[in-house]
Design a protein around this motif. Structure first.
Motif, PDB file in Angstrom:
ATOM      1  N   ALA A  72      31.516 -12.823   6.679  1.00  0.00           N
ATOM      2  CA  ALA A  72      31.094 -13.447   5.434  1.00  0.00           C
ATOM      3  C   ALA A  72      32.269 -13.447   4.464  1.00  0.00           C
ATOM      4  CB  ALA A  72      29.915 -12.687   4.832  1.00  0.00           C
ATOM      5  N   TYR A  73      32.268 -14.411   3.568  1.00  0.00           N
ATOM      6  CA  TYR A  73      33.375 -14.553   2.628  1.00  0.00           C
ATOM      7  C   TYR A  73      32.836 -14.689   1.201  1.00  0.00           C
ATOM      8  CZ  TYR A  73      35.885 -15.817   6.894  1.00  0.00           C
ATOM      9  OH  TYR A  73      36.415 -15.823   8.158  1.00  0.00           O
ATOM     10  N   LEU A  99      37.517 -12.631  -0.555  1.00  0.00           N
ATOM     11  CA  LEU A  99      37.112 -11.407   0.120  1.00  0.00           C
ATOM     12  C   LEU A  99      36.462 -11.749   1.453  1.00  0.00           C
ATOM     13  CD1 LEU A  99      35.498  -9.467  -2.868  1.00  0.00           C
ATOM     14  CD2 LEU A  99      37.899  -9.590  -2.179  1.00  0.00           C
ATOM     15  N   SER A 100      36.717 -10.901   2.433  1.00  0.00           N
ATOM     16  CA  SER A 100      36.111 -11.058   3.749  1.00  0.00           C
ATOM     17  C   SER A 100      35.254  -9.840   4.063  1.00  0.00           C
ATOM     18  CB  SER A 100      37.177 -11.213   4.825  1.00  0.00           C
ATOM     19  OG  SER A 100      37.989 -12.340   4.603  1.00  0.00           O
ATOM     20  N   CYS A 101      34.232 -10.056   4.830  1.00  0.00           N
ATOM     21  CA  CYS A 101      33.313  -8.982   5.248  1.00  0.00           C
ATOM     22  C   CYS A 101      33.019  -9.220   6.724  1.00  0.00           C
ATOM     23  CB  CYS A 101      32.050  -9.038   4.407  1.00  0.00           C
ATOM     24  SG  CYS A 101      30.723  -7.929   4.922  1.00  0.00           S
ATOM     25  N   THR A 102      33.684  -8.443   7.579  1.00  0.00           N
ATOM     26  CA  THR A 102      33.558  -8.635   9.020  1.00  0.00           C
ATOM     27  C   THR A 102      32.627  -7.597   9.607  1.00  0.00           C
ATOM     28  OG1 THR A 102      35.779  -9.567   9.149  1.00  0.00           O
ATOM     29  CG2 THR A 102      34.805  -8.752  11.198  1.00  0.00           C
ATOM     30  N   ALA A 103      31.674  -8.072  10.385  1.00  0.00           N
ATOM     31  CA  ALA A 103      30.656  -7.189  10.945  1.00  0.00           C
ATOM     32  C   ALA A 103      30.958  -6.830  12.397  1.00  0.00           C
ATOM     33  CB  ALA A 103      29.289  -7.854  10.872  1.00  0.00           C
ATOM     34  N   VAL A 129      33.185  -4.326   7.360  1.00  0.00           N
ATOM     35  CA  VAL A 129      34.517  -3.972   6.872  1.00  0.00           C
ATOM     36  C   VAL A 129      35.021  -5.089   5.973  1.00  0.00           C
ATOM     37  CG1 VAL A 129      36.884  -3.417   7.484  1.00  0.00           C
ATOM     38  CG2 VAL A 129      34.996  -2.607   8.925  1.00  0.00           C
ATOM     39  N   GLU A 130      35.293  -4.732   4.734  1.00  0.00           N
ATOM     40  CA  GLU A 130      35.763  -5.712   3.767  1.00  0.00           C
ATOM     41  C   GLU A 130      37.276  -5.694   3.660  1.00  0.00           C
ATOM     42  OE1 GLU A 130      31.806  -4.619   1.374  1.00  0.00           O
ATOM     43  OE2 GLU A 130      33.679  -3.514   1.294  1.00  0.00           O
ATOM     44  N   SER A 131      37.811  -6.824   3.273  1.00  0.00           N
ATOM     45  CA  SER A 131      39.244  -6.937   3.017  1.00  0.00           C
ATOM     46  C   SER A 131      39.467  -8.062   2.022  1.00  0.00           C
ATOM     47  CB  SER A 131      40.000  -7.214   4.320  1.00  0.00           C
ATOM     48  OG  SER A 131      39.560  -8.424   4.913  1.00  0.00           O
ATOM     49  N   GLY A 132      40.681  -8.133   1.512  1.00  0.00           N
ATOM     50  CA  GLY A 132      41.038  -9.238   0.641  1.00  0.00           C
ATOM     51  C   GLY A 132      41.143  -8.893  -0.834  1.00  0.00           C
ATOM     52  N   GLY A 133      40.776  -7.679  -1.187  1.00  0.00           N
ATOM     53  CA  GLY A 133      40.898  -7.295  -2.592  1.00  0.00           C
ATOM     54  C   GLY A 133      42.350  -7.079  -2.982  1.00  0.00           C
ATOM     55  N   GLY A 134      42.568  -6.868  -4.270  1.00  0.00           N
ATOM     56  CA  GLY A 134      43.914  -6.621  -4.738  1.00  0.00           C
ATOM     57  C   GLY A 134      44.054  -6.897  -6.210  1.00  0.00           C
TER      58      GLY A 134
END
Length: 123
Positions: free
Chosen positions: A79-80, A20-24, A5-10
């Motif tokens: 991951a970032y 950006l973050s990528c949480t597994a 799951v990625e987050s941090g865009g905009g």
């Protein structure tokens, strides 16, 4: 079930930064190589960075080298991708992936893709 799951865009202004973050979940990221990809409208997906499972080596594409930094936090299973000095050509959907092997900045074998997060660089 394995998920990234990625987050941090905009939306960010030229010259700005994003992380950006990528949480597994369902998998230990430290056991895999990690790739970041991006796809701009009307263009093919391209590899941005690839980090070997050992995390000792990361390859970056020429167009982000010196501006982007990939990392991972094993404790958070995340991951970032730190992105600095962004410009309009960095506008794209960014995706993380876990898998095996790096061919330059491209993860070769992808086992799982994240859903992607939009990064828009505009004033």
């Amino acid at each position: 079930q394995v998920q990234l799951v990625e987050s941090g865009g905009g939306l960010v202004q030229p010259g700005g930064s994003l992380r950006l973050s990528c949480t597994a979940s369902g998998v230990t990221l430290a056991d895999y190589s990690i790739g970041w990809f991006r796809q701009a409208p009307g263009k093919e997906r391209e590899g941005v960075s690839c980090t070997y499972v050992s995390s000792t080596t990361t390859y970056y594409s020429d167009f982000v080298k010196g501006r982007f930094t990939a990392s991972r936090d094993s404790d958070k299973n995340t991951a970032y991708l730190q992105m600095k000095n962004l410009n309009s050509e960095d506008t794209a959907v960014y995706s993380c992936a876990r898998g095996r092997g790096c061919s330059g900045s491209t993860l070769v074998i992808v086992n799982t893709w994240g859903q992607g997060t939009q990064v828009t660089v505009s004033s």
